[in-house]
Design a protein around this motif. Sequence first.
Motif, short mmCIF file in Angstrom:
data_model
loop_
_atom_site.label_atom_id
_atom_site.label_comp_id
_atom_site.label_asym_id
_atom_site.label_seq_id
_atom_site.Cartn_x
_atom_site.Cartn_y
_atom_site.Cartn_z
N ARG A 80 0.93 -1.16 0.09
CA ARG A 80 0.03 -0.08 0.01
C ARG A 80 0.80 1.33 -0.07
NH1 ARG A 80 -5.53 -1.03 2.06
NH2 ARG A 80 -5.78 -3.13 1.95
N LEU A 81 1.98 1.31 0.56
CA LEU A 81 2.84 2.47 0.53
C LEU A 81 3.94 2.23 -0.53
CD1 LEU A 81 3.40 2.86 4.47
CD2 LEU A 81 1.93 3.86 3.07
N ASP A 82 3.98 1.52 -1.28
CA ASP A 82 4.85 0.95 -2.53
C ASP A 82 6.32 1.10 -1.90
OD1 ASP A 82 5.58 0.64 -5.29
OD2 ASP A 82 5.52 2.70 -5.57
N LEU A 83 6.55 0.61 -0.78
CA LEU A 83 8.03 0.45 -0.56
C LEU A 83 8.53 -0.83 -0.43
CD1 LEU A 83 7.53 2.84 2.65
CD2 LEU A 83 8.94 3.36 0.71
N PRO A 84 9.85 -1.14 -0.51
CA PRO A 84 10.24 -2.39 -0.37
C PRO A 84 10.11 -2.88 0.85
CG PRO A 84 12.00 -1.07 -1.33
CD PRO A 84 10.77 -0.07 -0.80
N VAL A 85 9.76 -4.22 1.13
CA VAL A 85 9.47 -4.84 2.57
C VAL A 85 10.64 -4.75 3.39
CG1 VAL A 85 9.07 -7.24 3.39
CG2 VAL A 85 8.09 -6.78 1.40
N GLY A 86 12.00 -4.88 3.08
CA GLY A 86 12.91 -4.52 4.11
C GLY A 86 12.88 -3.14 4.50
N THR A 87 12.61 -2.22 3.72
CA THR A 87 12.45 -0.70 4.34
C THR A 87 11.35 -0.70 5.32
OG1 THR A 87 13.22 0.00 2.16
CG2 THR A 87 12.11 1.55 3.64
N VAL A 88 10.15 -1.56 5.14
CA VAL A 88 9.08 -1.24 5.92
C VAL A 88 9.34 -1.97 7.32
CG1 VAL A 88 6.77 -2.44 6.32
CG2 VAL A 88 7.30 -1.32 4.11
N ARG A 89 10.22 -2.95 7.19
CA ARG A 89 10.52 -3.96 8.65
C ARG A 89 11.30 -2.92 9.30
NH1 ARG A 89 11.65 -9.30 5.33
NH2 ARG A 89 9.74 -10.44 5.80
#
Length: 128
Positions: A80-89
């Motif tokens: 939904r935020l169009d961010l890589p999963v690693g960044t979200v983590r």
Amino acid sequence: MAGEGDGASEERWVDDHAGPVVRPYAVTRGRARPVGSFDLISLVTATRTNAVEEGGLGPEHVAIVALTQSMQSVAEIAARLDLPVGTVRVLLGDLVERDLVRVQEPREPAGVKDESIYEAVINGLRAL
């Protein structure tokens, strides 16, 4: 590049196919490892309704808190935020440390330790 302007004023920080080149690094302030581990299916819920008044948070942090007013998985937040999963983590680690979100890790089903069950499920899926 011919026909595209004077070159210096059109420096590009994005790749046509990959998107922003520097952004994930900048969003996490250079950090690549989250504080804690978050599975893709971990469920995240905000503990407060508004994170704007918290100092030191970036717009992505605030967006995660707003998005998780209703329970979302880590994968959903990233999409939904169009961010890589690693960044979200990494961002989730920041928010957990500030007690702005709560993360519920997935649990193994009680008593399911027999790998033959998993093999049967995989074989059943292959048969479809």
